[in-house]
Design an enzyme around this catalytic site. Structure first.
Site, PDB file in Angstrom:
ATOM      1  N   MET A   5     -11.968   4.933  -0.507  1.00 28.74           N
ATOM      2  CA  MET A   5     -12.573   5.284   0.782  1.00 28.74           C
ATOM      3  C   MET A   5     -13.187   6.673   0.625  1.00 28.74           C
ATOM      4  O   MET A   5     -12.740   7.662   1.203  1.00 28.74           O
ATOM      5  CB  MET A   5     -11.504   5.242   1.879  1.00 28.74           C
ATOM      6  N   ASP A  27      -6.674  -6.058   4.564  1.00 24.89           N
ATOM      7  CA  ASP A  27      -6.020  -4.743   4.539  1.00 24.89           C
ATOM      8  C   ASP A  27      -5.999  -4.137   5.934  1.00 24.89           C
ATOM      9  O   ASP A  27      -7.058  -3.870   6.502  1.00 24.89           O
ATOM     10  CB  ASP A  27      -6.807  -3.846   3.569  1.00 24.89           C
ATOM     11  N   GLY A  33      -8.824   4.518   6.938  1.00 29.66           N
ATOM     12  CA  GLY A  33      -8.486   5.932   7.122  1.00 29.66           C
ATOM     13  C   GLY A  33      -7.039   6.187   7.473  1.00 29.66           C
ATOM     14  O   GLY A  33      -6.509   7.242   7.147  1.00 29.66           O
ATOM     15  N   MET A  36      -8.705   8.550  -0.346  1.00 26.52           N
ATOM     16  CA  MET A  36      -9.534   8.978   0.796  1.00 26.52           C
ATOM     17  C   MET A  36     -10.041  10.395   0.560  1.00 26.52           C
ATOM     18  O   MET A  36      -9.301  11.231   0.041  1.00 26.52           O
ATOM     19  CB  MET A  36      -8.701   8.985   2.078  1.00 26.52           C
ATOM     20  N   HIS A  81      -1.501  -1.498  -4.188  1.00 25.07           N
ATOM     21  CA  HIS A  81      -2.730  -1.055  -3.512  1.00 25.07           C
ATOM     22  C   HIS A  81      -2.670   0.457  -3.337  1.00 25.07           C
ATOM     23  O   HIS A  81      -1.726   0.990  -2.756  1.00 25.07           O
ATOM     24  CB  HIS A  81      -2.834  -1.758  -2.164  1.00 25.07           C
ATOM     25  N   MET A  99     -11.634  -5.433   5.634  1.00 23.71           N
ATOM     26  CA  MET A  99     -10.798  -4.484   6.378  1.00 23.71           C
ATOM     27  C   MET A  99     -10.494  -5.067   7.758  1.00 23.71           C
ATOM     28  O   MET A  99     -11.399  -5.425   8.503  1.00 23.71           O
ATOM     29  CB  MET A  99     -11.514  -3.139   6.532  1.00 23.71           C
ATOM     30  N   HIS A 154      -8.422   1.347  -3.819  1.00 21.89           N
ATOM     31  CA  HIS A 154      -9.328   1.209  -2.674  1.00 21.89           C
ATOM     32  C   HIS A 154      -9.963   2.562  -2.410  1.00 21.89           C
ATOM     33  O   HIS A 154      -9.318   3.471  -1.901  1.00 21.89           O
ATOM     34  CB  HIS A 154      -8.503   0.712  -1.472  1.00 21.89           C
ATOM     35  N   GLY A 163      -2.774  -3.567   9.219  1.00 24.24           N
ATOM     36  CA  GLY A 163      -2.042  -4.250  10.290  1.00 24.24           C
ATOM     37  C   GLY A 163      -1.386  -5.556   9.879  1.00 24.24           C
ATOM     38  O   GLY A 163      -1.156  -6.430  10.720  1.00 24.24           O
ATOM     39  N   SER A 199       0.855  -1.192   0.000  1.00 21.81           N
ATOM     40  CA  SER A 199       0.000   0.000   0.000  1.00 21.81           C
ATOM     41  C   SER A 199       0.887   1.237   0.000  1.00 21.81           C
ATOM     42  O   SER A 199       1.650   1.469   0.945  1.00 21.81           O
ATOM     43  CB  SER A 199      -0.894   0.000   1.237  1.00 21.81           C
ATOM     44  N   ASP A 212      -4.696   3.734  -1.950  1.00 21.41           N
ATOM     45  CA  ASP A 212      -5.760   4.178  -1.044  1.00 21.41           C
ATOM     46  C   ASP A 212      -6.192   5.596  -1.376  1.00 21.41           C
ATOM     47  O   ASP A 212      -5.433   6.535  -1.192  1.00 21.41           O
ATOM     48  CB  ASP A 212      -5.265   4.140   0.404  1.00 21.41           C
TER      49      ASP A 212
HETATM   50  C1  DX5 Z   1      -6.192   2.015   5.641  1.00 22.96           C
HETATM   51  C2  DX5 Z   1      -5.790   1.619   4.260  1.00 22.96           C
HETATM   52  C3  DX5 Z   1      -4.697   0.621   4.212  1.00 22.96           C
HETATM   53  C4  DX5 Z   1      -3.407   1.043   4.831  1.00 22.96           C
HETATM   54  C5  DX5 Z   1      -2.762  -0.168   5.431  1.00 22.96           C
HETATM   55  O1  DX5 Z   1      -7.298   2.828   5.553  1.00 22.96           O
HETATM   56  O2  DX5 Z   1      -6.883   1.047   3.574  1.00 22.96           O
HETATM   57  O3  DX5 Z   1      -4.483   0.154   2.883  1.00 22.96           O
HETATM   58  O4  DX5 Z   1      -2.512   1.624   3.906  1.00 22.96           O
HETATM   59  O5  DX5 Z   1      -1.671   0.247   6.139  1.00 22.96           O
HETATM   60  P1  DX5 Z   1      -0.910  -0.647   7.208  1.00 22.96           P
HETATM   61  O6  DX5 Z   1      -0.322  -1.810   6.476  1.00 22.96           O
HETATM   62  O7  DX5 Z   1       0.079   0.293   7.745  1.00 22.96           O
HETATM   63  O8  DX5 Z   1      -1.928  -1.086   8.250  1.00 22.96           O
HETATM   64 ZN    ZN Z   2      -6.508   0.114   1.617  1.00 22.21          ZN
END
Ligand code: DX5
Ligand code: ZN
Length: 219
Positions: free
Chosen positions: A69, A176, A143, A38, A34, A138, A67, A178, A10, A36
């Site tokens: 959001m 996605d 976020g 937002m 990936h 998720m 992705h 952690g 990501s 993101d």
């Molecule tokens: C969170 C995103 C993730 C994020 C994951 O809203 O959707 O894709 O980048 O990041 P890590 O791997 O640090 O949890």
């Molecule tokens: Zn994501």
């Protein structure tokens, strides 16, 4: 059936001033990218948008897993495709019945993914799994990067795996948030195909070794 494990770094955790370099470093070792997006409404944060995706498209041939959001992602499907997106993932919390949205994505030339937040029950997406190329579970609140993995979300992965296999679908299950070598292993055991990882890859002193470790943990 469960597919070979794929790693999707990501870019949210990459250095935005050196995005092309960060992506080039991992490109030969990963399976997709990936991205993101937002909007500060669906999630309380802003990240990046279409111009960044278009610029990245010029420097990599990786598959772009976007992705979304955002509260109105369908408005951008054509521009996203024009910018080089391959797949667009939208949230079930935005489209409780995503039938029309899936059609619009496909009409725009995009593969379609469906996502659900940690608090959203699997039953919300269950009737629509057939519409999706990818189901994104998720494992943190969307976020922000760098949060810890919510293990209870693996119950939804198990339910999805069961449904996908029992219906003979080829829908990928993606996770996605952690993701580390430990949480990736647990997620693989629950049935995940695609592993998104921001912090563990791009904040590592050696992102290539981090990808290799992640892959080893799920194979
Ligand atoms: C969170 C995103 C993730 C994020 C994951 O809203 O959707 O894709 O980048 O990041 P890590 O791997 O640090 O949890
Ligand atoms: Zn994501």
């Amino acid at each position: 059936m469960m597919q070979p494990a794929r790693i999707a770094p990501s870019i949210l955790a990459a250095d935005f001033a050196h995005l092309a370099d960060d992506v080039a470093k991992v490109e030969p070792h990963v399976d997709l990218l990936h991205i993101d997006v937002m909007d500060g409404h669906f999630v309380p944060n802003l990240s990046l948008g279409i111009p960044v995706i278009a610029s990245l498209r010029k420097v990599t041939s990786l598959f772009f897993d976007c992705h979304m959001m955002t509260t109105n992602p369908h408005v951008y499907f054509e521009s996203l495709r024009g910018a080089g997106a391959d797949l667009v993932t939208v949230h079930i919390e935005v489209y409780p019945d995503p039938t029309e949205t899936a059609k619009r994505a496909r009409d725009a030339g995009l593969a379609f993914g469906l996502s659900l937040n940690p608090v959203t029950p699997f039953e919300a997406v269950e009737p629509f799994v057939e519409l999706a190329d990818l189901l994104l579970v998720m494992s943190v609140e969307p976020g922000f990067g760098g949060q810890s993995f919510a293990y209870p979300t693996l119950e939804k992965v198990e339910a999805a795996r069961k449904l996908i296999d029992s219906r003979g679908l080829s829908t990928d299950i993606e996770i996605d948030g952690g993701i580390t070598t430990d949480t990736a292993r647990a997620a693989r055991d629950a049935g995940v195909d695609v592993f998104v990882s921001g912090t563990s890859v791009f904040r590592s002193p050696d992102p290539v070794a981090a990808v290799r470790d992640l892959r080893a943990s799920v194979e």
